[in-house]
Design a protein around this motif. Structure first.
Motif, PDB file in Angstrom:
ATOM      1  N   ILE A  86       3.229 -14.066   2.772  1.00  0.00           N
ATOM      2  CA  ILE A  86       2.567 -13.424   1.628  1.00  0.00           C
ATOM      3  C   ILE A  86       3.463 -12.399   0.950  1.00  0.00           C
ATOM      4  O   ILE A  86       3.270 -12.085  -0.225  1.00  0.00           O
ATOM      5  N   GLY A  87       4.450 -11.873   1.661  1.00  0.00           N
ATOM      6  CA  GLY A  87       5.316 -10.861   1.066  1.00  0.00           C
ATOM      7  C   GLY A  87       6.085 -11.366  -0.135  1.00  0.00           C
ATOM      8  O   GLY A  87       6.262 -10.638  -1.125  1.00  0.00           O
ATOM      9  N   PHE A  88       6.528 -12.623  -0.087  1.00  0.00           N
ATOM     10  CA  PHE A  88       7.295 -13.173  -1.206  1.00  0.00           C
ATOM     11  C   PHE A  88       6.448 -13.258  -2.462  1.00  0.00           C
ATOM     12  O   PHE A  88       6.847 -12.796  -3.531  1.00  0.00           O
ATOM     13  N   ASN A  89       5.271 -13.852  -2.351  1.00  0.00           N
ATOM     14  CA  ASN A  89       4.398 -13.974  -3.517  1.00  0.00           C
ATOM     15  C   ASN A  89       3.931 -12.602  -4.010  1.00  0.00           C
ATOM     16  O   ASN A  89       3.749 -12.402  -5.214  1.00  0.00           O
ATOM     17  N   ALA A  90       3.728 -11.670  -3.091  1.00  0.00           N
ATOM     18  CA  ALA A  90       3.310 -10.332  -3.497  1.00  0.00           C
ATOM     19  C   ALA A  90       4.382  -9.658  -4.348  1.00  0.00           C
ATOM     20  O   ALA A  90       4.078  -8.995  -5.353  1.00  0.00           O
ATOM     21  N   PHE A 110      -5.397 -18.819  -0.055  1.00  0.00           N
ATOM     22  CA  PHE A 110      -5.085 -17.560   0.622  1.00  0.00           C
ATOM     23  C   PHE A 110      -3.699 -17.053   0.238  1.00  0.00           C
ATOM     24  O   PHE A 110      -3.494 -15.842   0.060  1.00  0.00           O
ATOM     25  N   LEU A 111      -2.731 -17.970   0.111  1.00  0.00           N
ATOM     26  CA  LEU A 111      -1.355 -17.567  -0.182  1.00  0.00           C
ATOM     27  C   LEU A 111      -1.160 -17.143  -1.633  1.00  0.00           C
ATOM     28  O   LEU A 111      -0.085 -16.649  -1.982  1.00  0.00           O
ATOM     29  N   VAL A 112      -2.163 -17.347  -2.474  1.00  0.00           N
ATOM     30  CA  VAL A 112      -2.098 -16.897  -3.864  1.00  0.00           C
ATOM     31  C   VAL A 112      -2.978 -15.672  -4.086  1.00  0.00           C
ATOM     32  O   VAL A 112      -2.550 -14.690  -4.699  1.00  0.00           O
ATOM     33  N   SER A 113      -4.199 -15.704  -3.558  1.00  0.00           N
ATOM     34  CA  SER A 113      -5.144 -14.611  -3.823  1.00  0.00           C
ATOM     35  C   SER A 113      -4.783 -13.334  -3.064  1.00  0.00           C
ATOM     36  O   SER A 113      -4.829 -12.240  -3.640  1.00  0.00           O
ATOM     37  N   ILE A 114      -4.428 -13.454  -1.785  1.00  0.00           N
ATOM     38  CA  ILE A 114      -4.097 -12.257  -1.008  1.00  0.00           C
ATOM     39  C   ILE A 114      -2.867 -11.543  -1.563  1.00  0.00           C
ATOM     40  O   ILE A 114      -2.891 -10.317  -1.738  1.00  0.00           O
ATOM     41  N   PRO A 115      -1.758 -12.244  -1.868  1.00  0.00           N
ATOM     42  CA  PRO A 115      -0.620 -11.537  -2.493  1.00  0.00           C
ATOM     43  C   PRO A 115      -0.974 -10.898  -3.827  1.00  0.00           C
ATOM     44  O   PRO A 115      -0.452  -9.817  -4.151  1.00  0.00           O
ATOM     45  N   LEU A 116      -1.852 -11.532  -4.607  1.00  0.00           N
ATOM     46  CA  LEU A 116      -2.247 -10.931  -5.881  1.00  0.00           C
ATOM     47  C   LEU A 116      -2.983  -9.615  -5.647  1.00  0.00           C
ATOM     48  O   LEU A 116      -2.703  -8.609  -6.320  1.00  0.00           O
ATOM     49  N   LEU A 117      -3.911  -9.589  -4.690  1.00  0.00           N
ATOM     50  CA  LEU A 117      -4.635  -8.354  -4.382  1.00  0.00           C
ATOM     51  C   LEU A 117      -3.686  -7.284  -3.850  1.00  0.00           C
ATOM     52  O   LEU A 117      -3.799  -6.102  -4.212  1.00  0.00           O
ATOM     53  N   LEU A 118      -2.744  -7.688  -2.994  1.00  0.00           N
ATOM     54  CA  LEU A 118      -1.770  -6.728  -2.474  1.00  0.00           C
ATOM     55  C   LEU A 118      -0.894  -6.160  -3.587  1.00  0.00           C
ATOM     56  O   LEU A 118      -0.599  -4.962  -3.609  1.00  0.00           O
ATOM     57  N   SER A 119      -0.482  -7.006  -4.519  1.00  0.00           N
ATOM     58  CA  SER A 119       0.364  -6.532  -5.618  1.00  0.00           C
ATOM     59  C   SER A 119      -0.394  -5.561  -6.520  1.00  0.00           C
ATOM     60  O   SER A 119       0.183  -4.591  -7.024  1.00  0.00           O
ATOM     61  N   LEU A 120      -1.700  -5.805  -6.708  1.00  0.00           N
ATOM     62  CA  LEU A 120      -2.503  -4.871  -7.503  1.00  0.00           C
ATOM     63  C   LEU A 120      -2.587  -3.511  -6.821  1.00  0.00           C
ATOM     64  O   LEU A 120      -2.534  -2.463  -7.489  1.00  0.00           O
ATOM     65  N   LEU A 121      -2.683  -3.514  -5.495  1.00  0.00           N
ATOM     66  CA  LEU A 121      -2.724  -2.244  -4.764  1.00  0.00           C
ATOM     67  C   LEU A 121      -1.359  -1.557  -4.763  1.00  0.00           C
ATOM     68  O   LEU A 121      -1.257  -0.341  -4.962  1.00  0.00           O
TER      69      LEU A 121
END
Length: 307
Positions: A186-190, A100-111
């Motif tokens: 998640i903000g950091f990884n995003a 979750f801590l890798v996939s969710i930030p990746l999706l947020l960064s794409l958006l």
């Protein structure tokens, strides 16, 4: 001063080999002092403590050698179960949280990498929870998920679902800790993923689009390979951060129900700060550090680019 040939004699100057200014060392000195005082010395002193029966309640600190480490592998030892139960719970949290801590930030960064009104505002909103302290986050989610007066149970009761023991039963306790951790970090990884996306060349996407590649094709063949190094960094740092879980279960569940959310760090603090047995607590910490080091090396080797 002239020579026989009429040319002026060269004035001797000190060579660079003999010229050693002290200024660079003065600039580096504060950082070296802080490194030695807060990293190197505690690490070395911790090893020394782990080799003694370092009990604050005893007048002396007897030398025991590797006995503290041996006790961690002795099933008859009093510290065997607390430590390995904490290691098991830590491994479980890493297993359920890292995806979750890798996939969710990746999706947020794409958006957030797309152009739309208010993009900067939403970037700030996503990153803002990360600047909060764990005590603030723990108290906040403690109120939200309180079984009796929590906001979440209030909403569920209004929907006719009924109250859920979020903090005193399993798997609800782990779900609460997971939600708290994801919202908080998640903000950091995003931001890291977003920086990686912005470093990718747009010409590659334009060329892929001219070749007829869709969104999935561009994501698979351009975005993922381009973010390989970012993935390695995010994955390793996330695994290490999740393995050092302490504040969320300490504040939300107090290690319960039972010892089901007592992590390795909590086991160390119970042993060292409550039981005053700093020798065994130090041995626990170094064994955990070795395990995390091996995991980090394994992650790097598995995800590195193969030629």
């Amino acid at each position: 001063m002239a020579t026989v040939t009429g040319r002026p004699a060269a004035i001797s100057r000190p060579t660079l080999r003999h010229y050693r200014p002290i200024t660079p060392y003065l600039f580096v000195a504060p950082f070296v002092i802080l490194l030695l005082a807060f990293l190197v010395f505690p690490a070395v002193f911790g090893i020394w403590i782990s080799l003694h029966n370092w009990d604050f309640m005893l007048p002396g600190k007897p030398w025991v050698g590797l006995q503290n480490y041996k006790d961690l592998f002795d099933s008859t030892s009093v510290i065997f179960h607390p430590f390995w139960n904490g290691m098991k719970n830590t491994f479980l949290f890493v297993l359920i949280s890292v995806p979750f801590l890798v996939s969710i930030p990746l999706l947020l960064s794409l958006l957030l990498n797309k152009k739309f009104p208010g993009r900067t505002f939403f970037r700030a909103i996503i990153f803002t929870p990360f600047v909060l302290g764990v005590a603030v986050v723990g108290v906040l989610f403690g109120y939200l998920f309180d079984p009796e007066v929590g906001v979440v149970n209030g909403i569920l009761s209004g929907l006719g679902i009924g109250k859920i023991a979020w903090l005193t039963s399993q798997p609800q306790a782990w779900i609460t800790i997971l939600i708290c951790t994801v919202w908080w970090t998640i903000g950091f990884n995003a931001v890291i993923f977003l920086a990686g996306l912005q470093s990718l060349s747009q010409e590659l996407y334009e060329a892929a689009e001219l070749d007829g590649a869709g969104r999935w094709g561009k994501f698979r063949h351009i975005t993922i390979p381009g973010l390989r190094n970012v993935f390695i960094f995010v994955l390793i740092t996330t695994v290490l951060a999740s393995a050092n879980l302490f504040g969320q279960p300490y504040l939300l569940t107090h290690g319960g129900p039972g010892d089901s959310t007592t992590t390795a760090i909590m086991a160390m603090t119970n042993e060292g700060l409550r039981g005053f047995r700093m020798g065994t607590a130090a041995a626990m910490s170094y064994l955990l550090a070795i395990v995390l080091g091996l995991v980090s090396v394994a992650n790097f080797l598995l995800m590195r680019e193969r030629k």
